[in-house]
Scaffold this motif. Structure first.
Motif, PDB file in Angstrom:
ATOM      1  N   TYR A 120      -7.945   6.265   0.079  1.00 13.99           N
ATOM      2  CA  TYR A 120      -8.629   6.454   1.345  1.00 13.99           C
ATOM      3  C   TYR A 120      -7.904   7.594   2.067  1.00 13.99           C
TER       4      TYR A 120
ATOM      5  N   ASP B  40      -7.862   3.550  -6.073  1.00  9.41           N
ATOM      6  CA  ASP B  40      -8.234   4.876  -5.573  1.00  9.41           C
ATOM      7  C   ASP B  40      -7.726   5.049  -4.144  1.00  9.41           C
TER       8      ASP B  40
ATOM      9  N   ASP C 281      -4.965   2.377  -2.536  1.00 11.06           N
ATOM     10  CA  ASP C 281      -5.272   0.952  -2.555  1.00 11.06           C
ATOM     11  C   ASP C 281      -5.299   0.472  -4.000  1.00 11.06           C
ATOM     12  N   LYS C 282      -4.309  -0.340  -4.375  1.00 11.32           N
ATOM     13  CA  LYS C 282      -4.222  -0.818  -5.754  1.00 11.32           C
ATOM     14  C   LYS C 282      -5.411  -1.677  -6.140  1.00 11.32           C
ATOM     15  N   THR C 283      -6.006  -2.370  -5.186  1.00  8.26           N
ATOM     16  CA  THR C 283      -7.103  -3.288  -5.527  1.00  8.26           C
ATOM     17  C   THR C 283      -8.349  -2.545  -5.993  1.00  8.26           C
ATOM     18  N   ILE C 284      -8.545  -1.311  -5.511  1.00  5.61           N
ATOM     19  CA  ILE C 284      -9.686  -0.518  -5.970  1.00  5.61           C
ATOM     20  C   ILE C 284      -9.263   0.614  -6.900  1.00  5.61           C
TER      21      ILE C 284
ATOM     22  N   THR D 215       0.851  -1.196   0.000  1.00  6.14           N
ATOM     23  CA  THR D 215       0.000   0.000   0.000  1.00  6.14           C
ATOM     24  C   THR D 215       0.884   1.242   0.000  1.00  6.14           C
TER      25      THR D 215
END
Length: 562
Positions: free
Chosen positions: A148, A146, A141-144, A117
């Motif tokens: 936080y 975008d 967050d690479k998985t989404i 992250t």
């Protein structure tokens, strides 16, 4: 055991070069450079627009970058219609997609956690559309794809801090000011450091008096992890003209190195720094190289045409100085190429980092005389070589980063407080790709098919320190000569690439794979511990003589589970 050090040179086939006379400022059509067909000094190509000015940049996959800007009127809009200050840039489509940041990121910093992250921290006050970012921590967050945001979690405000990935897998946030400033002063200085995530329930500041002793030029301190085999977290910290080694475990200065000759190297008299490539053949002996800067906080002052190299592992070592290729440069970016050479690009000959003063015909540009050509430093030969020039001035708020195919992405530049196009040095959105000379070798390029049985660059492949990893590689031609390295691409802002690292690897064995033509099984040994290269995302590169693999393989490096 067959141990070979990397000598990476890249093949780049099929580059088409079109004629172009002169390029106007950012908003006009994209074109390609004409270098007369000569590739010996590299070539430049404008490929797209960044969407937001690239004040900060980091690589999130083999073909995608994320850019982060300050609050200003970018054309790229968030879904709510407000100008975006962060964008994902796709190298395959050369298009930018707006990301969701709602706090002011102005002059913040970033580093990677061991879990992969990206952490960005700090910033400035907000406005009607953005909240304050001064005590904010943001996670990409690479998985989404975008962000936080966690507002108010840092115990103090930080503007121009430095961040660094640590051997523990968390990140360090160090220094900065508690309010916006051009030159730091005691009343707003933040002479402390903190960690994310914290060891307890909240983040806590720890005192670092060295950042008081080195006022006023102490913003964006240059910080690197010093390799060791004692399990210590030792930092090299350079501020103003002074350097120390600092033990995070004890919170004490271990050693003060000799004062660096020449001018000042930290913001706003901005230079750049790298740890030279590390190799197992000398137990990862670390040398730091610091280049550029200026001697005086004056618009007309000529930048430093000097670099210094210091051996961090030798008692009473002295700075070894050279002439930075003979060119004064303030605000240079230092980018590792895949062969271990260093590309110094961007910057100006005169002045200091900051915005123009005034407007119109009477505007005073505090950084002037852009340096349009990069220089290539060979750390074995200790030589600088000037390369082909760009036509785009890249000064304050510019970035440069290695792309896993061996090219270099260069973008940004905005020496004014808001978007301005019809001026001498406009807000730059043009994205350039520089293809270095090493891309034009005729040696066949190897193609990594898999790493640890996983197809590369579909997701980060988990690997561990001291692990022997296996690659399946295809390459045409005669018997290959494979070499390998790891590169952590870091987080780039204000001429600092936070955490950038280059480590040579050991190639243990190469076998012919009888199941397919021109296919080989290659085993490579990873570094011994996380002081050599931090845990988290890096790219593993394999070479055949002077030709690179088609792409480096994205990995997530960590300690072996217990």
């Amino acid at each position: 055991m067959n141990v070979k050090l990397i000598l990476f040179l890249f093949l780049f086939g099929g580059l088409i070069i079109f004629n172009v006379n002169a390029l106007p400022a950012s908003p006009l059509p994209l074109v390609e450079r004409n270098d007369g067909g000569d590739t010996s000094l590299g070539t430049w190509k404008i490929v797209g627009k960044s969407g937001v000015n690239a004040m900060h940049a980091f690589l999130v996959s083999s073909r995608k970058f994320v850019f982060v800007d300050k609050l200003e009127g970018n054309d790229l809009k968030r879904p709510d219609g407000v100008s975006a200050i962060s964008a994902e840039y796709d190298l395959d489509t050369n298009e930018a997609r707006a990301l969701s940041i709602y706090t002011n990121t102005f002059c913040s910093a970033g580093a990677w956690l061991g879990n992969g992250t990206l952490v960005e921290a700090g910033g400035d006050n907000g406005d009607a559309n953005f909240r304050s970012g001064r005590q904010t921590v943001r996670l990409y967050d690479k998985t989404i794809g975008d962000w936080y945001e966690f507002e108010g979690v840092m115990p103090t405000m930080r503007w121009y801090p430095t961040m660094l990935s640590l051997p523990s897998g968390n990140v360090l946030v160090v220094g900065g000011a508690k309010a916006a400033t051009g030159v730091n002063k005691d009343s707003i200085n933040n002479p402390s450091y903190t960690f994310y995530p914290p060891s307890g329930t909240v983040m806590e500041d720890f005192s670092l008096p060295f950042l008081t002793e080195t006022l006023p030029y102490n913003l964006y301190p240059m910080v690197h992890v010093i390799p060791n085999f004692e399990g210590k977290t030792l930092l090299f910290i350079h501020v103003n003209q002074r350097s120390i080694s600092f033990d995070i475990g004890t919170g004490k200065v271990v050693y003060e190195y000799p004062k660096m000759p020449g001018g000042f190297r930290n913001y706003p008299l901005t230079g750049t720094s790298v740890i030279l490539p590390l190799t197992p053949t000398d137990n990862y002996k670390a040398k730091v190289m610091i280049c550029g800067g200026n001697k005086a906080y004056e618009i007309t002052s000529e930048g430093e045409a000097s670099c210094g190299i210091l051996d961090l592992m030798t008692d009473k070592a002295q700075w070894e100085m050279n002439d930075f290729g003979g060119t004064p440069r303030i605000m240079p970016d230092a980018t590792f190429l895949v062969d271990g050479t260093i590309l110094f690009v961007n910057g100006a000959r005169t002045g200091f980092a900051g915005y123009r003063k005034g407007g119109g015909a009477n505007a005073l540009w505090v950084n002037e005389n852009p340096v349009l050509f990069p220089v290539l430093y060979d750390h074995f030969a200790k030589t600088f070589k000037p390369l082909a020039s760009s036509i785009v001035p890249r000064m304050y708020h510019s970035v440069s980063s290695l792309v896993p195919d061996g090219t270099v992405l260069v973008t940004g530049s905005n020496p004014q407080g808001n978007v301005a196009i019809d001026v001498k040095y406009p807000t730059e959105y043009r994205v350039e790709i520089f293809s270095p000379p090493y891309l034009y070798t005729k040696t066949p390029r190897p193609n990594i098919i898999s790493l640890q049985t996983f197809e590369i660059n579909k997701e980060r492949i988990k690997v561990y320190y001291q692990q022997m990893v296996t690659l399946i590689v295809q390459v045409a031609g005669g018997p290959p000569n494979f070499t390998a390295s790891l590169i952590h691409h870091g987080f780039i802002t204000h001429s600092q690439n936070m955490g950038q690292r280059y480590v040579y690897l050991e190639v243990e064995n190469v076998w012919t794979d009888s199941t397919a033509n021109d296919q080989y099984i290659v085993t490579v040994k990873l570094p011994q511990n996380p002081t050599i290269i931090a845990p988290g995302p890096s790219f593993l590169y394999l070479m055949n003589y002077d030709a690179p693999c088609v792409s480096g393989a994205e990995i997530l490096l960590n300690e072996q589970p217990k």
